[in-house]
Design a protein around this motif. Structure first.
Motif, PDB file in Angstrom:
ATOM      1  N   ALA A  60       0.844  -1.201   0.000  1.00 19.26           N
ATOM      2  CA  ALA A  60       0.000   0.000   0.000  1.00 19.26           C
ATOM      3  C   ALA A  60       0.869   1.237   0.000  1.00 19.26           C
ATOM      4  O   ALA A  60       2.082   1.176   0.181  1.00 19.26           O
ATOM      5  CB  ALA A  60      -0.920   0.005   1.226  1.00 19.26           C
ATOM      6  N   ASN A  61       0.235   2.374  -0.179  1.00 16.24           N
ATOM      7  CA  ASN A  61       0.941   3.650  -0.144  1.00 16.24           C
ATOM      8  C   ASN A  61       0.997   4.139   1.289  1.00 16.24           C
ATOM      9  O   ASN A  61       0.118   4.850   1.754  1.00 16.24           O
ATOM     10  CB  ASN A  61       0.225   4.674  -1.034  1.00 16.24           C
ATOM     11  N   ASN A  62       2.055   3.743   2.039  1.00 19.49           N
ATOM     12  CA  ASN A  62       2.175   4.097   3.451  1.00 19.49           C
ATOM     13  C   ASN A  62       3.045   5.334   3.621  1.00 19.49           C
ATOM     14  O   ASN A  62       4.149   5.273   4.147  1.00 19.49           O
ATOM     15  CB  ASN A  62       2.789   2.935   4.240  1.00 19.49           C
ATOM     16  N   SER A  63       2.579   6.464   3.137  1.00 20.04           N
ATOM     17  CA  SER A  63       3.347   7.692   3.297  1.00 20.04           C
ATOM     18  C   SER A  63       3.356   8.098   4.762  1.00 20.04           C
ATOM     19  O   SER A  63       2.360   7.958   5.472  1.00 20.04           O
ATOM     20  CB  SER A  63       2.730   8.811   2.456  1.00 20.04           C
ATOM     21  N   LEU A  64       4.500   8.589   5.223  1.00 19.58           N
ATOM     22  CA  LEU A  64       4.622   8.968   6.619  1.00 19.58           C
ATOM     23  C   LEU A  64       3.787  10.212   6.897  1.00 19.58           C
ATOM     24  O   LEU A  64       3.733  11.132   6.082  1.00 19.58           O
ATOM     25  CB  LEU A  64       6.090   9.231   6.961  1.00 19.58           C
ATOM     26  N   PRO A  65       3.119  10.280   8.076  1.00 23.79           N
ATOM     27  CA  PRO A  65       2.244  11.419   8.374  1.00 23.79           C
ATOM     28  C   PRO A  65       3.007  12.724   8.542  1.00 23.79           C
ATOM     29  O   PRO A  65       2.460  13.791   8.324  1.00 23.79           O
ATOM     30  CB  PRO A  65       1.564  11.004   9.678  1.00 23.79           C
ATOM     31  N   VAL A  66       4.274  12.646   8.949  1.00 24.40           N
ATOM     32  CA  VAL A  66       5.082  13.847   9.151  1.00 24.40           C
ATOM     33  C   VAL A  66       6.441  13.643   8.497  1.00 24.40           C
ATOM     34  O   VAL A  66       7.091  12.618   8.712  1.00 24.40           O
ATOM     35  CB  VAL A  66       5.263  14.157  10.653  1.00 24.40           C
ATOM     36  N   THR A  67       6.859  14.612   7.693  1.00 19.66           N
ATOM     37  CA  THR A  67       8.187  14.576   7.090  1.00 19.66           C
ATOM     38  C   THR A  67       9.111  15.451   7.924  1.00 19.66           C
ATOM     39  O   THR A  67       9.026  16.680   7.882  1.00 19.66           O
ATOM     40  CB  THR A  67       8.153  15.081   5.638  1.00 19.66           C
ATOM     41  N   LEU A  68       9.974  14.814   8.720  1.00 20.85           N
ATOM     42  CA  LEU A  68      10.892  15.526   9.608  1.00 20.85           C
ATOM     43  C   LEU A  68      12.196  15.775   8.859  1.00 20.85           C
ATOM     44  O   LEU A  68      12.889  14.836   8.469  1.00 20.85           O
ATOM     45  CB  LEU A  68      11.143  14.695  10.866  1.00 20.85           C
ATOM     46  N   SER A  69      12.536  17.050   8.643  1.00 25.77           N
ATOM     47  CA  SER A  69      13.723  17.378   7.851  1.00 25.77           C
ATOM     48  C   SER A  69      14.909  17.804   8.700  1.00 25.77           C
ATOM     49  O   SER A  69      16.029  17.882   8.198  1.00 25.77           O
ATOM     50  CB  SER A  69      13.394  18.502   6.861  1.00 25.77           C
ATOM     51  N   LEU A  70      14.688  18.077   9.990  1.00 28.17           N
ATOM     52  CA  LEU A  70      15.773  18.555  10.852  1.00 28.17           C
ATOM     53  C   LEU A  70      15.469  18.184  12.291  1.00 28.17           C
ATOM     54  O   LEU A  70      14.338  18.314  12.747  1.00 28.17           O
ATOM     55  CB  LEU A  70      15.907  20.081  10.735  1.00 28.17           C
ATOM     56  N   PHE A  71      16.497  17.692  13.006  1.00 28.80           N
ATOM     57  CA  PHE A  71      16.386  17.463  14.445  1.00 28.80           C
ATOM     58  C   PHE A  71      17.780  17.585  15.038  1.00 28.80           C
ATOM     59  O   PHE A  71      18.656  16.768  14.762  1.00 28.80           O
ATOM     60  CB  PHE A  71      15.788  16.095  14.748  1.00 28.80           C
ATOM     61  N   THR A  72      18.010  18.636  15.842  1.00 29.50           N
ATOM     62  CA  THR A  72      19.336  18.896  16.395  1.00 29.50           C
ATOM     63  C   THR A  72      19.250  19.162  17.890  1.00 29.50           C
ATOM     64  O   THR A  72      18.213  19.580  18.410  1.00 29.50           O
ATOM     65  CB  THR A  72      19.994  20.113  15.721  1.00 29.50           C
ATOM     66  N   ALA A  73      20.365  18.920  18.575  1.00 25.10           N
ATOM     67  CA  ALA A  73      20.504  19.232  19.999  1.00 25.10           C
ATOM     68  C   ALA A  73      21.827  19.954  20.191  1.00 25.10           C
ATOM     69  O   ALA A  73      22.863  19.489  19.711  1.00 25.10           O
ATOM     70  CB  ALA A  73      20.469  17.957  20.839  1.00 25.10           C
ATOM     71  N   LYS A  74      21.802  21.088  20.879  1.00 24.99           N
ATOM     72  CA  LYS A  74      23.034  21.831  21.133  1.00 24.99           C
ATOM     73  C   LYS A  74      22.926  22.562  22.464  1.00 24.99           C
ATOM     74  O   LYS A  74      21.819  22.832  22.957  1.00 24.99           O
ATOM     75  CB  LYS A  74      23.328  22.810  20.002  1.00 24.99           C
ATOM     76  N   VAL A  75      24.088  22.872  23.049  1.00 23.71           N
ATOM     77  CA  VAL A  75      24.137  23.580  24.324  1.00 23.71           C
ATOM     78  C   VAL A  75      24.174  25.080  24.056  1.00 23.71           C
ATOM     79  O   VAL A  75      25.034  25.568  23.320  1.00 23.71           O
ATOM     80  CB  VAL A  75      25.366  23.159  25.152  1.00 23.71           C
ATOM     81  N   VAL A  76      23.233  25.806  24.662  1.00 23.88           N
ATOM     82  CA  VAL A  76      23.165  27.260  24.553  1.00 23.88           C
ATOM     83  C   VAL A  76      23.003  27.819  25.959  1.00 23.88           C
ATOM     84  O   VAL A  76      22.000  27.536  26.633  1.00 23.88           O
ATOM     85  CB  VAL A  76      21.991  27.719  23.662  1.00 23.88           C
ATOM     86  N   ASP A  77      23.991  28.593  26.414  1.00 22.55           N
ATOM     87  CA  ASP A  77      23.950  29.173  27.763  1.00 22.55           C
ATOM     88  C   ASP A  77      23.697  28.104  28.821  1.00 22.55           C
ATOM     89  O   ASP A  77      22.861  28.263  29.719  1.00 22.55           O
ATOM     90  CB  ASP A  77      22.881  30.267  27.852  1.00 22.55           C
TER      91      ASP A  77
END
Length: 250
Positions: A60-77
């Protein structure tokens, strides 16, 4: 039949999923491995294990409900800031932000509601700030929830936090009427001894609190103290470090 290879981490395995196989890595022809689907255990089982390469596929056409293009973690202050973006959303409820110290056992930190009202065809940006991280590796992932209760995990973002000294980041409000708020970063788990003295050196309040490795928010109630100038002395019992701060009680 056209097959779409999927990588899925979800609460339910769709009934259209198939396990396919081929004997020759150079061969583009895949065949159904005739696996048995267990929807309760979320497993596909085959009794005939012949084949060189296996893959998950769908009829079947199981397209993902959300297309996640970026996910990052960084230390700020000295805080961990998570940022992520979606290119499109369909039936999206939102995202659970999860964290782990071992990369295996995750805890839920917060739920971030979807910005697109469930559906969107434009880029949407999200963020979350974690102030309760631990020293060492911190593993973060997103659990994207559909409105129908199904979910998909993001990739895991790893960040290493190195803490070398106890730091008092915030001491507010000052002047204060009822409650002081302290934001303290510690490299170790410890007891915190808090002593408040007046300008003559007389102890007017003393209490202790438990702090963890990472960021800690401590509340100190001073509502029953008289108006005047005071000094707060904070001792980290594990390291012996001492911090002091002057404040005005209104």
């Amino acid at each position: 039949m056209s097959l779409t290879i999927l990588v899925i981490q979800a609460s339910v395995i769709p009934t259209t999923l198939k396990l396919v196989r081929r004997d020759n890595l150079a061969d583009d022809s895949w065949e159904d491995a005739e696996a048995i689907l267990d929807e309760t255990a979320n497993t596909l089982t085959i009794t005939d294990g012949t084949g060189t390469e296996y893959a998950l596929a769908s009829t079947a056409n199981n397209s993902l409900p959300v297309t996640l293009s970026l996910f990052t973690a960084k230390v700020v202050d000295k805080q961990v800031v998570l940022n992520w973006e979606t290119q499109s959303e369909s039936n999206n409820s939102g995202f659970y932000v999860e964290r782990s110290v071992d990369g295996v056992n995750f805890e839920t930190l917060h739920f971030v509601l979807g910005h697109g009202g469930g559906n969107s065809t434009v880029k949407l940006a999200y963020s979350y700030t974690d102030i309760t991280y631990s020293a060492g590796n911190n593993y973060y992932r997103l659990k994207q929830m559909d409105n129908d209760g199904q979910f998909v995990y993001s990739r895991v973002a790893v960040i290493n936090i190195s803490l070398s000294a106890v730091t008092l980041h915030s001491f507010y409000p000052n002047p204060v009427s009822n409650e002081l708020n302290l934001l303290i970063t510690s490299p170790v788990k410890s007891a915190l001894i808090i002593t408040v003295t007046d300008i003559s050196g007389r102890v007017v309040q003393q209490r202790s609190a438990n702090i963890v490795s990472g960021n800690n928010k401590i509340h100190v109630n001073i509502s029953n103290m008289a108006t005047g100038t005071y000094f707060m002395r904070m001792i980290i019992s594990e390291t012996g470090e001492v911090m002091s701060h002057k404040f005005l009680k209104k």
